[in-house]
Write an enzyme that holds these catalytic residues in place. Sequence first.
Site, short mmCIF file in Angstrom:
data_model
loop_
_atom_site.label_atom_id
_atom_site.label_comp_id
_atom_site.label_asym_id
_atom_site.label_seq_id
_atom_site.Cartn_x
_atom_site.Cartn_y
_atom_site.Cartn_z
N LYS A 119 0.87 -1.18 0.00
CA LYS A 119 0.00 0.00 0.00
C LYS A 119 0.90 1.22 0.00
O LYS A 119 2.03 1.16 0.50
CB LYS A 119 -0.88 0.02 1.26
CG LYS A 119 -2.14 0.82 1.08
CD LYS A 119 -3.17 0.06 0.30
CE LYS A 119 -4.45 0.82 0.12
NZ LYS A 119 -5.48 -0.07 -0.48
N ASP A 159 -6.58 4.22 -5.13
CA ASP A 159 -7.29 4.03 -3.85
C ASP A 159 -7.93 5.39 -3.55
O ASP A 159 -8.10 6.21 -4.47
CB ASP A 159 -6.31 3.58 -2.75
CG ASP A 159 -7.04 3.10 -1.50
OD1 ASP A 159 -7.57 1.98 -1.50
OD2 ASP A 159 -7.10 3.86 -0.52
P1 NAD Z 1 -12.82 7.85 -2.98
O1 NAD Z 1 -11.83 8.87 -2.60
O2 NAD Z 1 -13.19 7.70 -4.40
O3 NAD Z 1 -14.18 8.07 -2.15
C1 NAD Z 1 -14.21 8.16 -0.76
C2 NAD Z 1 -15.61 8.60 -0.32
O4 NAD Z 1 -15.61 8.68 1.10
C3 NAD Z 1 -16.00 9.98 -0.83
O5 NAD Z 1 -17.38 9.99 -1.10
C4 NAD Z 1 -15.71 10.89 0.38
O6 NAD Z 1 -16.52 12.04 0.38
C5 NAD Z 1 -16.09 9.94 1.50
N1 NAD Z 1 -15.45 10.33 2.77
C6 NAD Z 1 -14.21 10.82 2.98
N2 NAD Z 1 -14.04 11.10 4.29
C7 NAD Z 1 -15.20 10.75 4.91
C8 NAD Z 1 -15.65 10.81 6.25
N3 NAD Z 1 -14.87 11.30 7.22
N4 NAD Z 1 -16.90 10.34 6.50
C9 NAD Z 1 -17.68 9.88 5.52
N5 NAD Z 1 -17.32 9.82 4.23
C10 NAD Z 1 -16.09 10.25 3.94
O7 NAD Z 1 -12.26 6.46 -2.35
P2 NAD Z 1 -12.61 4.99 -2.81
O8 NAD Z 1 -11.61 4.57 -3.82
O9 NAD Z 1 -14.07 4.90 -3.09
O10 NAD Z 1 -12.24 4.18 -1.48
C11 NAD Z 1 -13.18 4.04 -0.41
C12 NAD Z 1 -12.76 2.87 0.45
O11 NAD Z 1 -12.73 1.68 -0.36
C13 NAD Z 1 -11.37 2.96 1.07
O12 NAD Z 1 -11.39 2.32 2.32
C14 NAD Z 1 -10.51 2.17 0.11
O13 NAD Z 1 -9.32 1.65 0.73
C15 NAD Z 1 -11.46 1.06 -0.24
N6 NAD Z 1 -11.13 0.36 -1.50
C16 NAD Z 1 -11.03 1.03 -2.67
C17 NAD Z 1 -10.76 0.33 -3.85
C18 NAD Z 1 -10.73 1.01 -5.20
O14 NAD Z 1 -10.67 0.29 -6.21
N7 NAD Z 1 -10.82 2.32 -5.29
C19 NAD Z 1 -10.55 -1.05 -3.79
C20 NAD Z 1 -10.66 -1.70 -2.57
C21 NAD Z 1 -10.96 -0.98 -1.43
#
Ligand code: NAD
Length: 430
Positions: A119, A159
């Site tokens: 990561k 991510d």
């Molecule tokens: P992103 O940045 O696209 O979206 C994150 C979302 O969370 C946004 O809507 C943001 O407004 C919201 N957010 C941020 N801070 C917040 C808070 N304090 N309270 C509530 N909402 C909040 O990120 P993402 O890629 O969608 O990732 C989200 C989660 O999924 C993370 O834990 C990431 O590790 C996990 N993840 C992502 C992927 C991927 O392919 N992008 C794959 C596996 C896991």
Amino acid sequence: MAASPALASSAPPSPAHICPFAQACSYLDWAARELKLDPGWVAILSTPRKVVTVAIPVRLDNGHIQVLAGHRVQHCNVLGPYKGGIRYHPAVTLEEVSALAMLMTWKCALMGIPYGGAKGGIPIDPRRYSVSELERITRRYTSELIKDIGPAEDIPAPDMGTSAREMAWMMDTYSMNVGHAVPGVVTGKPLSIGGSRGRELATGRGVMITVREALARHGGSLAGATVLIQGFGNVGGAAASLLHQAGAKIVAVSGSSGGLYNPKGLDIPALKAHMKEQGGRMAGFPQAEPISNADLLVQKADVLIPAALENQITEANAHQIQARIVAEAANGPTTLAADRILESRGIQVLPDVLTNAGGVVVSYLEWVQGLSYVFWDEERVYQEMEGLMVRAFERVVQEAERRQVSLRLAAYTLGVGRVAQALQDRGLYP
Ligand code: NAD
């Protein structure tokens, strides 16, 4: 097992602070006890193989220089190259990146894909930087890591706070340094440079498939199921669209500044169109009431999908969760203590290592296509992905039944067990 001293929190212990790496080690320890693993092998698995922090000096658009820190943690490469996302978020710490790297190791092993966990992250709020500043930050971060990454060494992906755009900059920087195009150095990149069809929505699609399978196990279906989604980004936004298309009723969604609630179900395509017009803001969307992130988590629904940050479901709110199923789209959204409370209340938790694995599954398919120079249509990608996700879900359910444990512990015993077996089969070098 204690967190390795180099990674333990330097902050004084306080009930409000949950050290993510110590928590990741507790999960490993839990699985190791179930598997009766030798403590020596567990010590290897609890220690990241390589921890890198680089300085990223960047010239801002106003002419000033700012020096940022960039982390990359490579946890374990027993099964194949390191693989893991790059996060741009103000809350990024070395402990958090280390915990997420370990989680990636178990996730890849559970899914049966030949990668180890890694990561990376930079503690910035990307919304506070211009596109050209973000490009300079990403390129300098990549070139500082140039000896540590590569298609056979370590393959970054998007991510939180990063997307195909950052992956294209990383791929270009790496390629310019080695003198030829190397598409396999990152996944989640644009189609024009070797990205895979279906990658953008992959994590959300995997969430949808896992929830569908969990409902079907008890004779239910997505049609008419009520769903709460915290986080409306890459993952939460895609899961919302796909679940809505499948007939589920999305009753609440939220972003970092709060969310929207409508017990009759939100019109997700209309909400997305509204947000596009309003520069990404949800506020002002008609036929919905505002709701805070904290309140969203405890509303009544069939399924709660935390898709934002870690540690959102804790001892403080686990007793108030009303959903029947918690589908962990985010990494680590439930603390260990909260997990036990949910389990004792009969709430089924679909663990992160399974639920959000769709992203790394399609990353793997992207890497395979890149290595073979044969690119598939969307249908083929979805078909391969569906098979990998459904088989992993079935393996976890069978393991849980066989061991009489939760789906989380079953997923961990499968993931950790596979890596431990490979470690023992390869033996300790020298
Ligand atoms: P992103 O940045 O696209 O979206 C994150 C979302 O969370 C946004 O809507 C943001 O407004 C919201 N957010 C941020 N801070 C917040 C808070 N304090 N309270 C509530 N909402 C909040 O990120 P993402 O890629 O969608 O990732 C989200 C989660 O999924 C993370 O834990 C990431 O590790 C996990 N993840 C992502 C992927 C991927 O392919 N992008 C794959 C596996 C896991």
